[in-house]
Design an enzyme around this catalytic site. Structure first.
Site, PDB file in Angstrom:
ATOM      1  N   LYS A  43       0.833  -1.200   0.000  1.00 24.19           N
ATOM      2  CA  LYS A  43       0.000   0.000   0.000  1.00 24.19           C
ATOM      3  C   LYS A  43       0.879   1.267   0.000  1.00 24.19           C
ATOM      4  O   LYS A  43       2.099   1.181   0.225  1.00 24.19           O
ATOM      5  CB  LYS A  43      -0.919  -0.047   1.215  1.00 24.19           C
ATOM      6  CG  LYS A  43      -1.961  -1.192   1.156  1.00 24.19           C
ATOM      7  CD  LYS A  43      -2.836  -1.171   2.412  1.00 24.19           C
ATOM      8  CE  LYS A  43      -3.965  -2.170   2.341  1.00 24.19           C
ATOM      9  NZ  LYS A  43      -4.817  -2.102   3.572  1.00 24.19           N
ATOM     10  N   TYR A 102     -12.440  -1.595  -3.251  1.00 18.76           N
ATOM     11  CA  TYR A 102     -12.939  -1.734  -1.868  1.00 18.76           C
ATOM     12  C   TYR A 102     -14.456  -1.556  -1.784  1.00 18.76           C
ATOM     13  O   TYR A 102     -14.968  -1.138  -0.734  1.00 18.76           O
ATOM     14  CB  TYR A 102     -12.221  -0.739  -0.964  1.00 18.76           C
ATOM     15  CG  TYR A 102     -10.839  -1.203  -0.527  1.00 18.76           C
ATOM     16  CD1 TYR A 102     -10.669  -2.352   0.243  1.00 18.76           C
ATOM     17  CD2 TYR A 102      -9.698  -0.484  -0.877  1.00 18.76           C
ATOM     18  CE1 TYR A 102      -9.413  -2.777   0.651  1.00 18.76           C
ATOM     19  CE2 TYR A 102      -8.433  -0.906  -0.464  1.00 18.76           C
ATOM     20  CZ  TYR A 102      -8.305  -2.044   0.302  1.00 18.76           C
ATOM     21  OH  TYR A 102      -7.051  -2.456   0.718  1.00 18.76           O
ATOM     22  N   PHE A 110     -14.929   3.972   7.871  1.00 21.05           N
ATOM     23  CA  PHE A 110     -13.540   4.199   7.458  1.00 21.05           C
ATOM     24  C   PHE A 110     -13.368   4.272   5.941  1.00 21.05           C
ATOM     25  O   PHE A 110     -12.257   4.461   5.462  1.00 21.05           O
ATOM     26  CB  PHE A 110     -12.628   3.099   8.038  1.00 21.05           C
ATOM     27  CG  PHE A 110     -12.964   1.685   7.608  1.00 21.05           C
ATOM     28  CD1 PHE A 110     -12.526   1.184   6.391  1.00 21.05           C
ATOM     29  CD2 PHE A 110     -13.717   0.848   8.439  1.00 21.05           C
ATOM     30  CE1 PHE A 110     -12.819  -0.109   5.996  1.00 21.05           C
ATOM     31  CE2 PHE A 110     -14.019  -0.453   8.045  1.00 21.05           C
ATOM     32  CZ  PHE A 110     -13.566  -0.933   6.817  1.00 21.05           C
ATOM     33  N   ARG A 137      -2.549 -14.515   4.201  1.00 20.60           N
ATOM     34  CA  ARG A 137      -3.182 -13.790   5.325  1.00 20.60           C
ATOM     35  C   ARG A 137      -2.387 -14.041   6.616  1.00 20.60           C
ATOM     36  O   ARG A 137      -2.237 -13.153   7.445  1.00 20.60           O
ATOM     37  CB  ARG A 137      -4.644 -14.228   5.503  1.00 20.60           C
ATOM     38  CG  ARG A 137      -5.572 -13.902   4.334  1.00 20.60           C
ATOM     39  CD  ARG A 137      -5.959 -12.458   4.229  1.00 20.60           C
ATOM     40  NE  ARG A 137      -6.676 -11.950   5.364  1.00 20.60           N
ATOM     41  CZ  ARG A 137      -7.385 -10.809   5.348  1.00 20.60           C
ATOM     42  NH1 ARG A 137      -7.461 -10.078   4.225  1.00 20.60           N
ATOM     43  NH2 ARG A 137      -7.991 -10.381   6.415  1.00 20.60           N
ATOM     44  N   THR A 173      -5.639  -7.265  10.588  1.00 23.16           N
ATOM     45  CA  THR A 173      -5.821  -5.900  10.064  1.00 23.16           C
ATOM     46  C   THR A 173      -5.163  -4.867  10.973  1.00 23.16           C
ATOM     47  O   THR A 173      -4.494  -3.944  10.498  1.00 23.16           O
ATOM     48  CB  THR A 173      -7.335  -5.591   9.942  1.00 23.16           C
ATOM     49  OG1 THR A 173      -7.964  -6.665   9.231  1.00 23.16           O
ATOM     50  CG2 THR A 173      -7.573  -4.290   9.225  1.00 23.16           C
ATOM     51  N   ARG A 227       2.559  -6.960   8.904  1.00 25.14           N
ATOM     52  CA  ARG A 227       1.902  -5.807   9.529  1.00 25.14           C
ATOM     53  C   ARG A 227       2.508  -5.508  10.907  1.00 25.14           C
ATOM     54  O   ARG A 227       2.696  -4.350  11.271  1.00 25.14           O
ATOM     55  CB  ARG A 227       0.395  -6.046   9.598  1.00 25.14           C
ATOM     56  CG  ARG A 227      -0.281  -5.808   8.239  1.00 25.14           C
ATOM     57  CD  ARG A 227      -1.705  -6.277   8.208  1.00 25.14           C
ATOM     58  NE  ARG A 227      -2.436  -5.784   7.034  1.00 25.14           N
ATOM     59  CZ  ARG A 227      -3.620  -6.237   6.657  1.00 25.14           C
ATOM     60  NH1 ARG A 227      -4.222  -7.198   7.350  1.00 25.14           N
ATOM     61  NH2 ARG A 227      -4.211  -5.740   5.589  1.00 25.14           N
ATOM     62  N   ASN A 271      -1.821   0.074   7.118  1.00 26.79           N
ATOM     63  CA  ASN A 271      -1.254  -1.219   7.541  1.00 26.79           C
ATOM     64  C   ASN A 271      -0.398  -1.896   6.461  1.00 26.79           C
ATOM     65  O   ASN A 271      -0.257  -3.104   6.441  1.00 26.79           O
ATOM     66  CB  ASN A 271      -2.371  -2.133   8.060  1.00 26.79           C
ATOM     67  CG  ASN A 271      -3.474  -2.343   7.044  1.00 26.79           C
ATOM     68  OD1 ASN A 271      -3.328  -1.953   5.896  1.00 26.79           O
ATOM     69  ND2 ASN A 271      -4.557  -2.973   7.451  1.00 26.79           N
ATOM     70  N   HIS A 302      -2.010  -5.381   1.592  1.00 24.65           N
ATOM     71  CA  HIS A 302      -3.312  -6.036   1.378  1.00 24.65           C
ATOM     72  C   HIS A 302      -3.093  -7.495   1.006  1.00 24.65           C
ATOM     73  O   HIS A 302      -2.119  -7.833   0.347  1.00 24.65           O
ATOM     74  CB  HIS A 302      -4.052  -5.346   0.218  1.00 24.65           C
ATOM     75  CG  HIS A 302      -5.253  -6.109  -0.252  1.00 24.65           C
ATOM     76  ND1 HIS A 302      -6.477  -6.010   0.372  1.00 24.65           N
ATOM     77  CD2 HIS A 302      -5.415  -7.029  -1.249  1.00 24.65           C
ATOM     78  CE1 HIS A 302      -7.342  -6.828  -0.231  1.00 24.65           C
ATOM     79  NE2 HIS A 302      -6.721  -7.455  -1.220  1.00 24.65           N
ATOM     80  N   GLU A 335      -9.687  -9.709  -7.711  1.00 28.05           N
ATOM     81  CA  GLU A 335      -8.696  -8.669  -7.407  1.00 28.05           C
ATOM     82  C   GLU A 335      -7.486  -8.743  -8.339  1.00 28.05           C
ATOM     83  O   GLU A 335      -6.934  -7.708  -8.729  1.00 28.05           O
ATOM     84  CB  GLU A 335      -8.252  -8.803  -5.949  1.00 28.05           C
ATOM     85  CG  GLU A 335      -9.374  -8.430  -4.975  1.00 28.05           C
ATOM     86  CD  GLU A 335      -9.005  -8.622  -3.513  1.00 28.05           C
ATOM     87  OE1 GLU A 335      -9.863  -8.390  -2.659  1.00 28.05           O
ATOM     88  OE2 GLU A 335      -7.844  -9.003  -3.226  1.00 28.05           O
TER      89      GLU A 335
HETATM   90  P1  IDP Z   1      -7.984  -6.535   5.674  1.00 30.99           P
HETATM   91  O1  IDP Z   1      -7.139  -5.579   4.847  1.00 30.99           O
HETATM   92  O2  IDP Z   1      -7.218  -7.108   6.829  1.00 30.99           O
HETATM   93  O3  IDP Z   1      -8.672  -7.602   4.836  1.00 30.99           O
HETATM   94  P2  IDP Z   1     -10.566  -5.206   5.829  1.00 30.99           P
HETATM   95  O4  IDP Z   1     -11.524  -5.345   6.968  1.00 30.99           O
HETATM   96  O5  IDP Z   1     -10.909  -5.885   4.541  1.00 30.99           O
HETATM   97  O6  IDP Z   1      -9.127  -5.649   6.363  1.00 30.99           O
HETATM   98  O7  IDP Z   1     -10.385  -3.644   5.576  1.00 30.99           O
HETATM   99  C1  IDP Z   1      -9.735  -3.165   4.420  1.00 30.99           C
HETATM  100  C2  IDP Z   1      -8.791  -2.052   4.820  1.00 30.99           C
HETATM  101  O8  IDP Z   1      -9.566  -0.953   5.348  1.00 30.99           O
HETATM  102  C3  IDP Z   1      -7.819  -2.392   5.957  1.00 30.99           C
HETATM  103  O9  IDP Z   1      -6.671  -3.113   5.529  1.00 30.99           O
HETATM  104  C4  IDP Z   1      -7.482  -1.009   6.491  1.00 30.99           C
HETATM  105  O10 IDP Z   1      -6.569  -0.319   5.632  1.00 30.99           O
HETATM  106  C5  IDP Z   1      -8.860  -0.330   6.418  1.00 30.99           C
HETATM  107  N1  IDP Z   1      -9.621  -0.534   7.658  1.00 30.99           N
HETATM  108  C6  IDP Z   1     -10.297  -1.638   8.056  1.00 30.99           C
HETATM  109  N2  IDP Z   1     -10.871  -1.485   9.252  1.00 30.99           N
HETATM  110  C7  IDP Z   1     -10.554  -0.230   9.641  1.00 30.99           C
HETATM  111  C8  IDP Z   1     -10.853   0.540  10.835  1.00 30.99           C
HETATM  112  O11 IDP Z   1     -11.512   0.082  11.777  1.00 30.99           O
HETATM  113  N3  IDP Z   1     -10.336   1.801  10.872  1.00 30.99           N
HETATM  114  C9  IDP Z   1      -9.588   2.336   9.856  1.00 30.99           C
HETATM  115  N4  IDP Z   1      -9.289   1.649   8.731  1.00 30.99           N
HETATM  116  C10 IDP Z   1      -9.764   0.393   8.633  1.00 30.99           C
HETATM  117 MG    MG Z   2     -10.136  -7.412   3.365  1.00 34.85          MG
END
Ligand code: IDP
Ligand code: MG
Length: 143
Positions: free
Chosen positions: A10, A50, A58, A86, A92, A103, A113, A116, A127
């Site tokens: 990212k 997304y 968010f 993963r 996350t 991460r 973070n 992805h 994707e």
């Molecule tokens: P993932 O990347 O671990 O699959 P997802 O829930 O799919 O997590 O969320 C996509 C992206 O959105 C996350 O990687 C992060 O950058 C952002 N994100 C997810 N949850 C939050 C949150 O609670 N606060 C701020 N950003 C978030």
């Molecule tokens: Mg995700």
């Protein structure tokens, strides 16, 4: 079962000059790079990628972040690619991620973070197609 997943280094990972270190972690874990590029996402492209998070608190911040600079999508191959990747990247929220995960090592926050990883075989296929044409995947094939 599919053997592919999509990674994205990212914009914060690129900005912090971590492309090399992150790719080393990925290849040391046994993933093969099938395709890779550096791109600056538009708001439309990031919003489409997304889409499932549209409406969440968010979402707007996520689109700002993902369009803030170039990122590096990578199509990866390995047996059990989705689950193993993963595991390699961690949860996350980096504060909760296992020791040694990408991460945990490099991410600043749950929002920013650094990486992805696809969450299912079905989404991995969608994707990968978001960033790479069939032609690109075939022409670059090394095995
Ligand atoms: P993932 O990347 O671990 O699959 P997802 O829930 O799919 O997590 O969320 C996509 C992206 O959105 C996350 O990687 C992060 O950058 C952002 N994100 C997810 N949850 C939050 C949150 O609670 N606060 C701020 N950003 C978030
Ligand atoms: Mg995700």
């Amino acid at each position: 079962m599919s053997n592919r997943t999509l990674a994205i280094i990212k914009p914060d990972g690129v900005q912090k000059n971590l492309i090399g270190q992150i790719i080393t972690k990925i290849t040391e874990a046994g993933f093969k790079i099938k395709a890779i590029k550096m791109v600056r996402l538009t708001k439309d492209s990031a919003g489409g990628f997304y889409e499932v998070h549209k409406g969440k608190f968010f979402f707007e911040g996520l689109i700002e972040y993902m369009t803030s600079g170039p990122c590096v999508p990578i199509a990866l191959e390995k047996e059990n690619a989705v689950a193993d990747f993963r595991k390699l990247i961690g949860t996350t929220d980096p504060a909760l991620a296992d020791k040694g995960t990408i991460r945990k090592l490099y991410a600043a926050s749950k929002a920013e973070n650094v990486i992805h990883g696809s969450d299912s075989d079905e989404n991995a296929a969608i994707e990968i197609a978001h960033f790479f044409s069939r032609k690109e995947l075939l022409e670059n094939s090394v095995s």
